[in-house]
Design a protein around this motif. Sequence first.
Motif, PDB file in Angstrom:
ATOM      1  N   LEU A  10       0.863  -1.189   0.000  1.00 19.96           N
ATOM      2  CA  LEU A  10       0.000   0.000   0.000  1.00 19.96           C
ATOM      3  C   LEU A  10       0.894   1.231   0.000  1.00 19.96           C
ATOM      4  N   THR A  11       0.829   2.003  -1.070  1.00 17.05           N
ATOM      5  CA  THR A  11       1.722   3.155  -1.249  1.00 17.05           C
ATOM      6  C   THR A  11       0.920   4.450  -1.291  1.00 17.05           C
ATOM      7  N   THR A  12       1.620   5.581  -1.232  1.00 16.31           N
ATOM      8  CA  THR A  12       0.940   6.878  -1.156  1.00 16.31           C
ATOM      9  C   THR A  12       0.226   7.229  -2.450  1.00 16.31           C
ATOM     10  N   SER A  13       0.713   6.756  -3.566  1.00 17.12           N
ATOM     11  CA  SER A  13      -0.017   6.868  -4.825  1.00 17.12           C
ATOM     12  C   SER A  13       0.090   5.523  -5.534  1.00 17.12           C
ATOM     13  N   TYR A  14      -0.917   5.204  -6.351  1.00 17.95           N
ATOM     14  CA  TYR A  14      -0.959   3.856  -6.903  1.00 17.95           C
ATOM     15  C   TYR A  14      -1.975   3.765  -8.036  1.00 17.95           C
ATOM     16  N   THR A  15      -1.824   2.720  -8.828  1.00 13.94           N
ATOM     17  CA  THR A  15      -2.883   2.228  -9.695  1.00 13.94           C
ATOM     18  C   THR A  15      -3.060   0.753  -9.381  1.00 13.94           C
ATOM     19  N   ALA A  65      -8.791  -3.792   0.634  1.00 19.85           N
ATOM     20  CA  ALA A  65      -8.689  -2.913   1.797  1.00 19.85           C
ATOM     21  C   ALA A  65      -7.223  -2.701   2.149  1.00 19.85           C
ATOM     22  N   GLY A  66      -6.927  -1.525   2.700  1.00 20.27           N
ATOM     23  CA  GLY A  66      -5.569  -1.210   3.114  1.00 20.27           C
ATOM     24  C   GLY A  66      -5.442  -1.244   4.623  1.00 20.27           C
ATOM     25  N   PHE A  67      -4.302  -1.754   5.095  1.00 22.08           N
ATOM     26  CA  PHE A  67      -4.059  -1.875   6.527  1.00 22.08           C
ATOM     27  C   PHE A  67      -2.663  -1.366   6.866  1.00 22.08           C
ATOM     28  N   SER A  68      -2.519  -0.888   8.100  1.00 23.59           N
ATOM     29  CA  SER A  68      -1.210  -0.499   8.613  1.00 23.59           C
ATOM     30  C   SER A  68      -0.410  -1.752   8.967  1.00 23.59           C
ATOM     31  N   PRO A  69       0.892  -1.594   9.257  1.00 27.12           N
ATOM     32  CA  PRO A  69       1.677  -2.767   9.679  1.00 27.12           C
ATOM     33  C   PRO A  69       1.120  -3.417  10.938  1.00 27.12           C
ATOM     34  N   ALA A  70       0.358  -2.656  11.738  1.00 25.96           N
ATOM     35  CA  ALA A  70      -0.249  -3.196  12.961  1.00 25.96           C
ATOM     36  C   ALA A  70      -1.641  -3.779  12.701  1.00 25.96           C
ATOM     37  N   PRO A 128      -6.924   6.443   0.561  1.00 26.77           N
ATOM     38  CA  PRO A 128      -6.302   6.075   1.843  1.00 26.77           C
ATOM     39  C   PRO A 128      -7.052   6.595   3.061  1.00 26.77           C
ATOM     40  N   VAL A 129      -8.380   6.476   3.042  1.00 30.91           N
ATOM     41  CA  VAL A 129      -9.207   6.868   4.187  1.00 30.91           C
ATOM     42  C   VAL A 129     -10.345   5.854   4.310  1.00 30.91           C
ATOM     43  N   ILE A 130     -11.132   5.974   5.360  1.00 32.03           N
ATOM     44  CA  ILE A 130     -12.294   5.105   5.575  1.00 32.03           C
ATOM     45  C   ILE A 130     -13.533   5.992   5.624  1.00 32.03           C
ATOM     46  N   THR A 131     -14.364   5.927   4.606  1.00 28.22           N
ATOM     47  CA  THR A 131     -15.584   6.732   4.568  1.00 28.22           C
ATOM     48  C   THR A 131     -16.537   6.140   3.549  1.00 28.22           C
ATOM     49  N   ASN A 132     -17.840   6.331   3.765  1.00 28.66           N
ATOM     50  CA  ASN A 132     -18.853   5.906   2.803  1.00 28.66           C
ATOM     51  C   ASN A 132     -19.390   7.077   1.985  1.00 28.66           C
ATOM     52  N   THR A 133     -18.919   8.272   2.259  1.00 28.56           N
ATOM     53  CA  THR A 133     -19.517   9.451   1.643  1.00 28.56           C
ATOM     54  C   THR A 133     -18.602  10.109   0.619  1.00 28.56           C
ATOM     55  N   ALA A 134     -17.420  10.521   1.005  1.00 27.13           N
ATOM     56  CA  ALA A 134     -16.500  11.172   0.074  1.00 27.13           C
ATOM     57  C   ALA A 134     -15.773  10.101  -0.724  1.00 27.13           C
ATOM     58  N   VAL A 135     -16.447   9.596  -1.755  1.00 32.47           N
ATOM     59  CA  VAL A 135     -15.922   8.469  -2.520  1.00 32.47           C
ATOM     60  C   VAL A 135     -16.184   8.693  -4.006  1.00 32.47           C
ATOM     61  N   GLN A 191     -11.453  14.744  -5.938  1.00 30.02           N
ATOM     62  CA  GLN A 191     -10.234  15.456  -5.549  1.00 30.02           C
ATOM     63  C   GLN A 191     -10.211  15.654  -4.034  1.00 30.02           C
ATOM     64  N   ARG A 192      -9.208  15.086  -3.396  1.00 26.22           N
ATOM     65  CA  ARG A 192      -9.045  15.297  -1.961  1.00 26.22           C
ATOM     66  C   ARG A 192      -8.132  16.489  -1.728  1.00 26.22           C
ATOM     67  N   SER A 193      -8.383  17.204  -0.641  1.00 26.62           N
ATOM     68  CA  SER A 193      -7.545  18.368  -0.312  1.00 26.62           C
ATOM     69  C   SER A 193      -6.262  17.949   0.365  1.00 26.62           C
ATOM     70  N   SER A 194      -6.284  16.798   1.005  1.00 28.34           N
ATOM     71  CA  SER A 194      -5.081  16.292   1.668  1.00 28.34           C
ATOM     72  C   SER A 194      -5.195  14.783   1.772  1.00 28.34           C
ATOM     73  N   SER A 195      -4.080  14.153   1.988  1.00 30.44           N
ATOM     74  CA  SER A 195      -4.071  12.698   2.070  1.00 30.44           C
ATOM     75  C   SER A 195      -3.318  12.260   3.315  1.00 30.44           C
ATOM     76  N   PRO A 196      -3.874  11.341   4.084  1.00 34.10           N
ATOM     77  CA  PRO A 196      -3.144  10.826   5.245  1.00 34.10           C
ATOM     78  C   PRO A 196      -1.836  10.156   4.822  1.00 34.10           C
ATOM     79  N   VAL A 197      -0.894  10.175   5.709  1.00 29.58           N
ATOM     80  CA  VAL A 197       0.392   9.540   5.441  1.00 29.58           C
ATOM     81  C   VAL A 197       0.233   8.031   5.530  1.00 29.58           C
ATOM     82  N   ILE A 198       0.730   7.342   4.513  1.00 33.50           N
ATOM     83  CA  ILE A 198       0.742   5.885   4.542  1.00 33.50           C
ATOM     84  C   ILE A 198       2.003   5.428   5.277  1.00 33.50           C
ATOM     85  N   VAL A 199       1.828   4.702   6.340  1.00 40.38           N
ATOM     86  CA  VAL A 199       2.958   4.245   7.157  1.00 40.38           C
ATOM     87  C   VAL A 199       3.749   3.195   6.387  1.00 40.38           C
ATOM     88  N   ASP A 200       5.074   3.267   6.463  1.00 39.81           N
ATOM     89  CA  ASP A 200       5.914   2.256   5.827  1.00 39.81           C
ATOM     90  C   ASP A 200       5.513   0.862   6.305  1.00 39.81           C
TER      91      ASP A 200
END
Length: 267
Positions: free
Chosen positions: A101-106, A128-133, A161-168, A205-214
Motif C-alpha cells: 500500500l503506497t501513497t499513490s498507486y494504480t 482494503a488497506g491496513f497499517s503494519p499493525a 487512503p481513508v475510511i468513509t462511505n460518503t466522500a468516494v 479530488q481530496r484536499s489532503s491525504s493521510p500519510v501511509i505508514v511504511d
Amino acid sequence: MAGQLIVLPGVTAAASANAPRINMNAADTVAAKISSLKHAAAARAMTAVSGGGVTGRCRVTGQPLVSKGTSPKNLSLTEVSGKKALAAGSNSGLALPSGSLTTSYTVVAAVALASADVSASGAVNLLAGFSPADEYTSLTLRYYGSLAASPNTDVFMAAGPVITNTAVARVARPAGAWAIVVIDFSDSQLLSLAVNQAATFATLQRSSSPVIVDGSYLELGYHPSSGLANSKIGDIYTFNGSLLTSDLGKAQLADLVAAMKSVYGIA
C-alpha cells in the motif's frame, strides 16, 4: 548475444520434475512491460492447502502472500465462468507483501460479484488497506448491493487512503460474471475509478491525504469480519504510482484493461 532469448516454435524446453510452472496470460505480458509494476497476484497461480486455506506468491517479487484473520482456513479457490478465483470467507483475507500500500498507486483487479451480494444491501470490502499493525486504514475498493440506500446502490466505490462511505468515487456495476476494476490515486490526491474501460473515470479530488505508514499493505478481502462475503477475485496488478499522470501510463493502462477483458471474456 548476452541476454538474448531465442524462441523456437514447436519446441518445448525440458525442465526438472519439480520446476514451477510458468503460467502467464496476455494480461501478464502487458503488465510486465510497465516499469512501475509493483505486485501481481492471481488465483490461477495459488495453491489450495490441505485442510483449508491457500498459499501463493507475488508474481513480480516472489514474496509470499500472507493469510490474514482469525480464520485463514476460510480462504479457498474456486471457479467463476471457467476462471480461477479466490474466495475469502468471514475473518479471512489474503495480503500482498508488506509495503504494497503506497501513497499513490494504480490497482487493476478482476472481480466476480456473487448474485447473493448483488441482491443484498450490505457492503463487500473487495480490497482494503491496513497499517503494519493490522489497523484498517484505506477503503480501496468496496461494492454495495442493489438493496443499499442511494447513492450507494449497486455500485463499486473507492475512497483512497481513508475510511468513509460518503466522500468516494462511485461507478455502477456492469452486467456480467466478471468486471475489471481500475482504482488510481495520484500524488496530487486525485482519486479515479473505472470499470471495464480506462478512458472515462469517476473522480474525487481530496484536499489532503493521510500519510501511509511504511510497511502498510493491500489486502484481498477484509479479515476483521466479512472477508470477501460471497464474491471473488481473480488477477490483480498494482503499480507504484498513478498511471493516469502521463500519456504513456494512460496508454499502458488501456492496453492492460483491454487484455484483461479479453482474458475474462468481457465484451
